[in-house]
Design an enzyme around this catalytic site. Sequence first.
Site, short mmCIF file in Angstrom:
data_model
loop_
_atom_site.label_atom_id
_atom_site.label_comp_id
_atom_site.label_asym_id
_atom_site.label_seq_id
_atom_site.Cartn_x
_atom_site.Cartn_y
_atom_site.Cartn_z
CG ASP A 207 -35.53 155.30 -30.53
OD1 ASP A 207 -36.03 156.10 -31.33
OD2 ASP A 207 -34.29 155.16 -30.36
CB ILE A 208 -32.59 150.82 -32.22
CG1 ILE A 208 -33.64 150.00 -32.98
CG2 ILE A 208 -31.30 150.02 -32.06
CD1 ILE A 208 -33.24 149.66 -34.40
CD GLU A 250 -33.62 155.80 -34.26
OE1 GLU A 250 -34.35 156.28 -35.15
OE2 GLU A 250 -33.17 156.47 -33.34
N1 LIG Z 1 -29.13 151.63 -41.36
C1 LIG Z 1 -30.12 152.51 -41.27
N2 LIG Z 1 -30.04 153.55 -40.45
C2 LIG Z 1 -31.04 154.43 -40.37
C3 LIG Z 1 -32.20 154.29 -41.14
N3 LIG Z 1 -33.03 155.31 -40.82
C4 LIG Z 1 -32.40 156.06 -39.89
N4 LIG Z 1 -31.21 155.52 -39.60
C5 LIG Z 1 -30.17 156.01 -38.67
O1 LIG Z 1 -30.63 155.96 -37.34
C6 LIG Z 1 -29.77 156.78 -36.55
C7 LIG Z 1 -30.56 157.46 -35.48
O2 LIG Z 1 -29.66 158.10 -34.67
P1 LIG Z 1 -30.07 158.97 -33.43
O3 LIG Z 1 -31.38 159.66 -33.70
O4 LIG Z 1 -28.92 159.80 -33.04
O5 LIG Z 1 -30.42 157.93 -32.31
P2 LIG Z 1 -29.51 156.86 -31.59
O6 LIG Z 1 -28.11 156.83 -32.10
O7 LIG Z 1 -30.25 155.57 -31.64
O8 LIG Z 1 -29.47 157.40 -30.12
P3 LIG Z 1 -30.51 157.14 -28.97
O9 LIG Z 1 -31.88 157.15 -29.60
O10 LIG Z 1 -30.32 158.26 -28.00
O11 LIG Z 1 -30.19 155.83 -28.37
C8 LIG Z 1 -29.08 157.75 -37.53
O12 LIG Z 1 -27.72 157.39 -37.63
C9 LIG Z 1 -29.79 157.45 -38.86
O13 LIG Z 1 -28.91 157.58 -39.97
C10 LIG Z 1 -32.27 153.19 -42.03
O14 LIG Z 1 -33.26 152.97 -42.75
N5 LIG Z 1 -31.22 152.33 -42.06
#
Ligand SMILES: Nc1nc2c(ncn2[C@@H]2O[C@H](COP(=O)(O)OP(=O)(O)OP(=O)(O)O)[C@@H](O)[C@H]2O)c(=O)[nH]1
Length: 330
Positions: A207-208, A250
């Site tokens: 997970d990013i 992500e």
């Molecule tokens: N650019 C982009 N963003 C995406 C996509 N799918 C999901 N996201 C974004 O991924 C983010 C996930 O955020 P969170 O679930 O809060 O996770 P996080 O910010 O990585 O926090 P941690 O997991 O705690 O490190 C959200 O801002 C979504 O909008 C996509 O296909 N493209």
Amino acid sequence: MVNKNPHTPSSLPQWPEAAQTLMALMHAQGEVARLTEREQLFSSLLVSVNAVLWAFDWENRQVLYVSPAYERIFGRPAGLLLADCNQWRDSIYPDDLEYAERSLAQVLDRGAVEDREYRIIDAQGQVRWLSDKCFINRNAEPGQRLIVVGIAEDITEKKRLEAELQRLATTDVLTQSSNRRHFFECANREFEQARLQGSPLAFLLLDIDDFKVINDTYGHPEGDIVLQRIAESGRAALRRGDLFGRIGGEEFAAVFPGCSADRAHQVAERLQREIQRQSFSHQGQVFTITVSQGLTDLRRDDESLDSLFARADAAMYHAKRQGKNRIVSG
Ligand SMILES: Nc1nc2c(ncn2[C@@H]2O[C@H](COP(=O)(O)OP(=O)(O)OP(=O)(O)O)[C@@H](O)[C@H]2O)c(=O)[nH]1
């Protein structure tokens, strides 16, 4: 009755016979015209249809007839095939030759084989797919020679579209990795096989970190580029036979068949380093990213892939809680 024309023989009984002959002649001419028209119709049908009709004398190994599409699809002269039936065999893609011959021979027992598909290499070196149905000629009297007839349709375009559909149905459009559904389908198969064979298998979730911040700071399109680069790193780090897919926004997952926990941990570390090394730039601002990974491996009491998924998920969230940018095994 009086013969009014002195030049006409008076043998009146000959008239009806002559008239009958004339009528028969006219009828025959009509038949010839109709047959010619039919033949032209069949010829234009045979030329326009994207399939080769063929007839083969089984015992004498001789091609008796091949329609004009043969020259177009195989790119070879029909005359050579009529002289030597091996011309067809020689065009078959080497890997498909054994199957093509075996399935053709089945016509002797079954009377018809309608599900044969194999590849040929045409004279230009292009690979083409054929659907080659074959049938025993039903009109043959006992003792007559055995004629097998067939219709070999060029299905290259259909195969290309099928492959494209399959790719679209199984691939995540943004990252070109397996999509969630396809990843878990394949992962479940690997799980069942590992259980059956008693072989090791490791499962990884990635997970990013702070991806929302990346999106908010640099914009969604830049976030998309990050996702694409992570997928590239994932694919590069894995061996042939490993599975990798994007299973959420992500979130990515990998399955390592035949891989011990230690070995899987080494792959995860390599992936971690590779991702840390990458740098991104947006409007002059350079940034890097990190990921958290949860890793587990198959245990004796795991009854489904869900158990591995749950352990890897819990391990990944431990990694997040412990400060991110790390690998935790569970
Ligand atoms: N650019 C982009 N963003 C995406 C996509 N799918 C999901 N996201 C974004 O991924 C983010 C996930 O955020 P969170 O679930 O809060 O996770 P996080 O910010 O990585 O926090 P941690 O997991 O705690 O490190 C959200 O801002 C979504 O909008 C996509 O296909 N493209």
